[in-house]
Design an enzyme around this catalytic site. Structure first.
Site, PDB file in Angstrom:
ATOM      1  N   HIS A 213       0.877  -1.174   0.000  1.00  0.00           N
ATOM      2  CA  HIS A 213       0.000   0.000   0.000  1.00  0.00           C
ATOM      3  C   HIS A 213       0.908   1.216   0.000  1.00  0.00           C
ATOM      4  O   HIS A 213       2.130   1.065  -0.065  1.00  0.00           O
ATOM      5  CB  HIS A 213      -0.967  -0.024   1.187  1.00  0.00           C
ATOM      6  CG  HIS A 213      -0.323   0.026   2.536  1.00  0.00           C
ATOM      7  ND1 HIS A 213       0.577  -0.925   2.970  1.00  0.00           N
ATOM      8  CD2 HIS A 213      -0.422   0.917   3.573  1.00  0.00           C
ATOM      9  CE1 HIS A 213       0.978  -0.636   4.196  1.00  0.00           C
ATOM     10  NE2 HIS A 213       0.394   0.485   4.587  1.00  0.00           N
TER      11      HIS A 213
ATOM     12  N   ASP B   3       5.622   4.908   5.282  1.00  0.00           N
ATOM     13  CA  ASP B   3       6.600   4.004   5.904  1.00  0.00           C
ATOM     14  C   ASP B   3       6.870   2.771   5.035  1.00  0.00           C
ATOM     15  O   ASP B   3       7.775   1.991   5.346  1.00  0.00           O
ATOM     16  CB  ASP B   3       6.174   3.584   7.322  1.00  0.00           C
ATOM     17  CG  ASP B   3       4.825   2.897   7.387  1.00  0.00           C
ATOM     18  OD1 ASP B   3       3.871   3.423   6.782  1.00  0.00           O
ATOM     19  OD2 ASP B   3       4.708   1.840   8.053  1.00  0.00           O
ATOM     20  N   HIS B   4       6.126   2.603   3.923  1.00  0.00           N
ATOM     21  CA  HIS B   4       6.322   1.444   3.046  1.00  0.00           C
ATOM     22  C   HIS B   4       6.965   1.808   1.706  1.00  0.00           C
ATOM     23  O   HIS B   4       7.391   0.921   0.967  1.00  0.00           O
ATOM     24  CB  HIS B   4       4.985   0.723   2.811  1.00  0.00           C
ATOM     25  CG  HIS B   4       4.456   0.113   4.067  1.00  0.00           C
ATOM     26  ND1 HIS B   4       4.495  -1.239   4.330  1.00  0.00           N
ATOM     27  CD2 HIS B   4       3.921   0.694   5.183  1.00  0.00           C
ATOM     28  CE1 HIS B   4       3.995  -1.473   5.531  1.00  0.00           C
ATOM     29  NE2 HIS B   4       3.643  -0.317   6.068  1.00  0.00           N
TER      30      HIS B   4
ATOM     31  N   ASP C  91       0.264  -4.498   5.791  1.00  0.00           N
ATOM     32  CA  ASP C  91      -0.423  -3.899   6.943  1.00  0.00           C
ATOM     33  C   ASP C  91      -1.885  -4.304   6.902  1.00  0.00           C
ATOM     34  O   ASP C  91      -2.570  -4.082   5.899  1.00  0.00           O
ATOM     35  CB  ASP C  91      -0.333  -2.372   6.878  1.00  0.00           C
ATOM     36  CG  ASP C  91       0.999  -1.845   7.368  1.00  0.00           C
ATOM     37  OD1 ASP C  91       1.941  -2.643   7.492  1.00  0.00           O
ATOM     38  OD2 ASP C  91       1.095  -0.623   7.617  1.00  0.00           O
TER      39      ASP C  91
ATOM     40  N   HIS D 187       7.079  -5.336  11.224  1.00  0.00           N
ATOM     41  CA  HIS D 187       6.315  -4.088  11.405  1.00  0.00           C
ATOM     42  C   HIS D 187       5.906  -3.971  12.886  1.00  0.00           C
ATOM     43  O   HIS D 187       4.737  -3.803  13.217  1.00  0.00           O
ATOM     44  CB  HIS D 187       5.070  -4.114  10.503  1.00  0.00           C
ATOM     45  CG  HIS D 187       4.452  -2.762  10.251  1.00  0.00           C
ATOM     46  ND1 HIS D 187       3.693  -2.100  11.189  1.00  0.00           N
ATOM     47  CD2 HIS D 187       4.471  -1.951   9.170  1.00  0.00           C
ATOM     48  CE1 HIS D 187       3.271  -0.951  10.684  1.00  0.00           C
ATOM     49  NE2 HIS D 187       3.736  -0.835   9.463  1.00  0.00           N
TER      50      HIS D 187
END
Ligand SMILES: [Zn+2]
Ligand SMILES: [Zn+2]
Length: 366
Positions: free
Chosen positions: A114, A118-119, A236, A311
């Site tokens: 996504h 942070d990704h 996530d 994570h």
């Protein structure tokens, strides 16, 4: 002696105060330094993992948006059949990829789960550094609908840098055509557990599946099948039946985890010390992540062999935090449980010849 050599030698003499002993010591240091450089360059050029049988996984970022000096943003490397892909490239993760000794010039693709920052924060580094290391064609970036837009933005942001490098180092070494990334939007059906095969080549099948990270839509996870072995990355997500379905019988499930009691405590303390904004943010995250016990339930219901937490919110920094993080997990899931750390590596040998798995910490940075 060249002019440069003379200048360098002159500097060294001054640094060492002109003593013969210091010069001899320095000569020894030079040899040691040369050996270290040679060793580092050889490690960097090591491509053996690409030919190695089996399915290999390296955790290149096990952190979250919370700052953590020991954990980069989310990133998982999967290597099999000559393919080398990264699932997400969070901030700081590229450094871990490089320090882990992975063949960065052979990066085949990036898979996005996504578009939370942070990704995707190090996607620009993945594009640029893999090109510098010798990638010869544009970098494919797959993800849910919206990926092409994100990737086009990165290409635009890095266009000037790419131009400088080609001009500086020549078209032969830095071919402009290989520099960019190319986004691929993968469409999923409407079903809550919809999936799609992203690609299947050299024996590696990559399947994307929907997860639930509302209000972040779309959000997806990935399953990797190779040589009778399988690894699943949740992305996530709140606790999701789709992860159970797609992780059925997997050897390894790499699942995100947020410890709600610990985050609740952070929120309460933030409120008490007048940081209500932080308190609200912390509480808001509770609804769209999975607790360690819930992830254990997913692992149990899917029948996976090993559950690896990534994570980590918050990242356990000592034994006490680790015990709090894992409270109740072993009551639910009886398989192996691993708290992921940056640089941790899993090697799954091909089935059915051998059913072994080796794990090692091959590098640590982030
Ligand atoms: Zn997210
Ligand atoms: Zn995240």
């Amino acid at each position: 002696m060249s002019a440069l050599g003379g200048i360098m030698r002159g500097r060294r003499v001054r640094v060492c105060g002109g003593s013969l002993l210091a010069l001899l010591a320095l000569a020894g240091c030079d040899r040691l330094m040369d050996r270290q450089i040679e060793h580092a360059l050889q490690a960097r050029a090591d491509r053996t993992i690409l030919q190695s049988p089996g399915l290999h996984v390296v955790l290149c970022g096990t952190g979250s948006p919370l700052p953590d000096k020991d954990r980069a943003g989310p990133c998982t490397a999967v290597i099999a059949g000559g393919e080398f892909v990264l699932v997400d490239v969070g901030p700081g993760a590229w450094e871990t990829v490089d320090l882990a000794g992975l063949p960065i010039g052979d990066l085949s693709a990036v898979l996005l789960t996504h578009f939370h920052s942070d990704h995707i924060g190090d996607l620009g580094e993945a594009m640029t550094q893999s090109w510098i290391a010798g990638r010869t064609r544009p970098l494919d970036v797959y993800g849910p609908i919206g990926t092409t837009r994100v990737v086009d933005g990165f290409d635009q942001a890095y266009a000037a840098d790419q131009h400088y490098r080609t001009v500086h180092h020549s078209e032969q070494y830095m071919p402009a055509a290989a520099a960019p990334a190319v986004g691929h939007d993968v469409a999923l059906g409407d079903a809550p557990e919809a999936d799609a095969v992203v690609f299947e080549r050299n024996g590696l099948r990559v399947t994307m599946f929907r997860v639930h990270h509302d209000p972040v839509v779309p959000a997806v996870g990935y399953r990797f099948d190779y040589g009778g072995r399988s690894v699943v990355v949740s992305g996530d997500t709140a606790k999701s039946a789709s992860v159970v379905t797609h992780a059925k019988g997997a050897d390894v499930l790499i699942h995100e985890a947020l410890q709600p009691e610990m985050m609740g405590r952070i929120a309460a303390v933030a409120d008490r010390v007048g940081q209500a904004r932080l308190g609200k943010m912390a509480r808001d995250t509770l609804g769209y992540h999975t607790s360690p016990v819930e992830a254990a339930e997913v692992a149990r219901d899917a029948g996976v062999g090993t559950l690896v937490f990534t994570h980590l919110v918050p990242g356990p920094r000592n034994i006490l935090m680790r015990r709090m993080f894992l409270a109740g997990v072993s009551d639910v899931f009886r398989g192996e449980v691993v708290v992921g750390e940056d640089g941790m590596r899993f090697d799954l040998t091909p089935a059915p010849v051998e059913h072994g798995m080796n794990r090692s910490a091959s590098a640590g940075a982030g």
